[in-house]
Design a protein around this motif. Structure first.
Motif, short mmCIF file in Angstrom:
data_model
loop_
_atom_site.label_atom_id
_atom_site.label_comp_id
_atom_site.label_asym_id
_atom_site.label_seq_id
_atom_site.Cartn_x
_atom_site.Cartn_y
_atom_site.Cartn_z
N UNK A 117 0.83 -1.21 0.00
CA UNK A 117 0.00 0.00 0.00
C UNK A 117 0.86 1.25 0.00
N UNK A 118 1.95 1.24 0.76
CA UNK A 118 2.82 2.41 0.82
C UNK A 118 3.46 2.65 -0.54
N UNK A 119 3.87 1.59 -1.23
CA UNK A 119 4.46 1.73 -2.55
C UNK A 119 3.46 2.35 -3.53
N UNK A 120 2.20 1.93 -3.43
CA UNK A 120 1.17 2.50 -4.29
C UNK A 120 0.97 3.98 -4.00
N UNK A 121 1.07 4.35 -2.73
CA UNK A 121 0.94 5.76 -2.36
C UNK A 121 2.09 6.58 -2.95
N UNK A 122 3.28 5.99 -3.03
CA UNK A 122 4.41 6.73 -3.61
C UNK A 122 4.20 6.98 -5.09
N UNK A 123 3.51 6.08 -5.76
CA UNK A 123 3.20 6.31 -7.18
C UNK A 123 2.28 7.52 -7.34
N UNK A 124 1.32 7.64 -6.45
CA UNK A 124 0.42 8.80 -6.48
C UNK A 124 1.19 10.07 -6.12
N UNK A 125 2.08 9.96 -5.14
CA UNK A 125 2.91 11.11 -4.76
C UNK A 125 3.76 11.56 -5.93
N UNK A 126 4.32 10.60 -6.67
CA UNK A 126 5.15 10.93 -7.84
C UNK A 126 4.33 11.70 -8.87
N UNK A 127 3.12 11.26 -9.12
CA UNK A 127 2.26 11.97 -10.07
C UNK A 127 1.98 13.39 -9.59
N UNK A 128 1.73 13.53 -8.30
CA UNK A 128 1.45 14.86 -7.74
C UNK A 128 2.66 15.78 -7.87
N UNK A 129 3.84 15.25 -7.57
CA UNK A 129 5.06 16.06 -7.66
C UNK A 129 5.31 16.48 -9.10
N UNK A 130 5.16 15.55 -10.04
CA UNK A 130 5.36 15.90 -11.45
C UNK A 130 4.35 16.95 -11.91
#
Length: 62
Positions: free
Chosen positions: A2-15
């Protein structure tokens, strides 16, 4: 994972956010933020592939 999936969303937000930065920041702050957010997900994935919990925790704290 779940944490790894959250980092994917965080990456999209940062980009998405860094696309709005001034062009003068492309090679400074923008690049640094993007590399950092990618590193978070990679560390989680690499740690999960390790054989022991101790190794996994080590990668979470990198």
């Amino acid at each position: 994972m779940l944490v790894w999936q959250e980092t994917r969303e965080l990456k999209q937000d940062v980009y998405r956010l860094t696309y709005q930065f001034p062009k003068s920041e492309v090679y400074a702050l923008t690049s640094q933020l993007r590399r950092a957010v990618i590193s978070v997900g990679l560390n989680i994935a690499e740690g999960a592939g390790r054989g022991t919990v101790k190794d996994y925790i080590h990668f979470l704290y990198k």
